[in-house]
Design a protein around this motif. Structure first.
Motif, PDB file in Angstrom:
ATOM      1  N   GLU A 116       0.830  -1.209   0.000  1.00 43.30           N
ATOM      2  CA  GLU A 116       0.000   0.000   0.000  1.00 43.30           C
ATOM      3  C   GLU A 116       0.860   1.253   0.000  1.00 43.30           C
ATOM      4  O   GLU A 116       0.499   2.272  -0.595  1.00 43.30           O
ATOM      5  N   TYR A 118       1.503   6.856  -0.652  1.00 42.49           N
ATOM      6  CA  TYR A 118       0.693   5.764  -1.176  1.00 42.49           C
ATOM      7  C   TYR A 118       1.120   5.375  -2.585  1.00 42.49           C
ATOM      8  O   TYR A 118       1.427   6.227  -3.417  1.00 42.49           O
ATOM      9  N   THR A 119       1.123   4.076  -2.840  1.00 40.33           N
ATOM     10  CA  THR A 119       1.308   3.558  -4.188  1.00 40.33           C
ATOM     11  C   THR A 119      -0.044   3.584  -4.901  1.00 40.33           C
ATOM     12  O   THR A 119      -1.095   3.685  -4.254  1.00 40.33           O
ATOM     13  N   PRO A 120      -0.058   3.485  -6.237  1.00 40.42           N
ATOM     14  CA  PRO A 120      -1.351   3.381  -6.923  1.00 40.42           C
ATOM     15  C   PRO A 120      -2.185   2.208  -6.411  1.00 40.42           C
ATOM     16  O   PRO A 120      -3.396   2.337  -6.197  1.00 40.42           O
ATOM     17  N   GLU A 121      -1.545   1.057  -6.191  1.00 38.81           N
ATOM     18  CA  GLU A 121      -2.258  -0.109  -5.662  1.00 38.81           C
ATOM     19  C   GLU A 121      -2.834   0.188  -4.286  1.00 38.81           C
ATOM     20  O   GLU A 121      -3.972  -0.178  -3.973  1.00 38.81           O
ATOM     21  N   SER A 129      -3.651   3.154  -3.008  1.00 35.87           N
ATOM     22  CA  SER A 129      -4.751   4.117  -3.096  1.00 35.87           C
ATOM     23  C   SER A 129      -6.025   3.472  -3.623  1.00 35.87           C
ATOM     24  O   SER A 129      -7.132   3.809  -3.189  1.00 35.87           O
ATOM     25  N   LEU A 130      -5.885   2.546  -4.564  1.00 35.99           N
ATOM     26  CA  LEU A 130      -7.053   1.950  -5.208  1.00 35.99           C
ATOM     27  C   LEU A 130      -7.654   0.794  -4.413  1.00 35.99           C
ATOM     28  O   LEU A 130      -8.872   0.572  -4.467  1.00 35.99           O
ATOM     29  N   LEU A 131      -6.831   0.061  -3.664  1.00 40.58           N
ATOM     30  CA  LEU A 131      -7.317  -1.137  -2.986  1.00 40.58           C
ATOM     31  C   LEU A 131      -7.282  -1.041  -1.463  1.00 40.58           C
ATOM     32  O   LEU A 131      -8.181  -1.549  -0.796  1.00 40.58           O
TER      33      LEU A 131
END
Length: 315
Positions: free
Chosen positions: A198, A209-212, A214-216
């Motif tokens: 995360e 935050y990583t994109p993953e 932020s999204l999950l």
């Protein structure tokens, strides 16, 4: 340096740039809010007027020599950066500016796995712990537990888990008859592993935050990491199906309420206990951090992570 600053005074010294945020005045002129940390680990926000992010020559984690004016706003010290230059390598030690856990990452890591080996009696749970902790060992040693609020320091992930394991052992002795100790300790040790994906944490402990992430979010990511470990260890079978489901429930519910980001609410005694232990450590960390530099007989500013409470430090 920042601790000794007095209102209407001036100070100067070396500081590390933690973050840079651009704002606008009422007349649409750009200015920056610089989060800065001095060599006593004290962080403040300082304004830099008439400057945009594009114009500012330094990135975060750069150490600069700054001269500051100290004003007052809403009863608090208000810092303005008047002059600055990049510090020479001979003028500072980077480790003086890094907020890190008070214990050795190696010792915390070894303690957690030692407790797992002694306390987690279920072979499947123990195998999952070792699989994840060995696979992500390099990250675990430096990873922050958060971008902000609690344990947002280098090795904060380990420090948070290290203290929660100790709380779990102590509370397990009191409420032992109601708890599956192997499930609870495994849940404690693995509850935040999703943060290893995360968040991205740099060498100074600053996280984002990583994109993953932020999204999950780390609860879902953590459950996926449990599945990955089970596939690697050939644990996806009828014998282990129910126990893996219970473990994933602990990860999915450890924020307690869905409005706090939980995928589901705790529905096992171990899940309830995990949530409470997590909250205790997160809130006590904020108390410790807020009161560390507070003068006796005074109140802190309002603390967002503690429901905007102002803490009092007794005489």
């Amino acid at each position: 340096m920042f601790k000794e600053a007095t209102i209407q005074g001036k100070i100067s010294g070396s500081v590390m740039i933690v973050s840079v945020t651009q704002k606008q005045t009422r007349t649409s002129k750009p200015y920056l809010i610089l989060k800065l940390r001095d060599d006593q680990k004290k962080e403040v926000d300082a304004k830099l007027w008439n400057m945009s992010v594009e114009e500012f020559p330094f990135d975060k984690n750069t150490v600069i020599i700054g001269e500051f004016s100290v004003g007052e706003y809403n009863g608090q010290k208000d810092f303005t950066l008047d002059m600055y230059r990049e510090a020479l390598e001979s003028e500072y030690r980077m480790e003086d500016f890094i907020n890190a856990a008070p214990y050795s990452p190696q010792k915390m890591y070894e303690y957690i796995l030692q407790i797992a080996d002694q306390t987690v009696l279920d072979d499947a749970y123990l195998a999952i712990i070792h699989n994840i902790y060995e696979k992500y060992k390099e990250q675990i040693f430096i990873w922050s537990a958060a971008k902000a609020v609690h344990h947002n320091i280098r090795s904060g992930f380990l420090y948070h888990t290290f203290r929660m394991v100790q709380s779990g052992i102590a509370l397990g002795k009191v409420y032992g008859q109601a708890l599956n100790h192997s499930l609870l300790l495994t849940g404690i040790i693995l509850h935040d592993v999703g943060k290893l994906k995360e968040l991205y944490t740099d060498s100074t402990g600053n996280a984002d935050y990583t994109p993953e992430g932020s999204l999950l979010g780390h609860l879902l990511i953590g459950c996926e990491m449990i599945d990955e470990a089970c596939n690697k260890l050939d644990l996806q079978n009828d014998e282990n199906k129910d126990k893996i489901l219970l473990l994933k429930h602990l990860l999915a519910s450890h924020h307690g309420k869905q409005e706090y980001g939980a995928i589901t609410v705790p529905q096992l005694p171990e899940a309830i206990m995990l949530n409470r232990i997590d909250m205790i450590d997160a809130e006590m960390y904020q108390c410790e951090h807020a009161l560390e530099d507070q003068s006796n007989g005074t109140f802190t500013d309002r603390i967002f992570g503690l429901n905007n409470t102002r803490l009092y430090k007794p005489l």
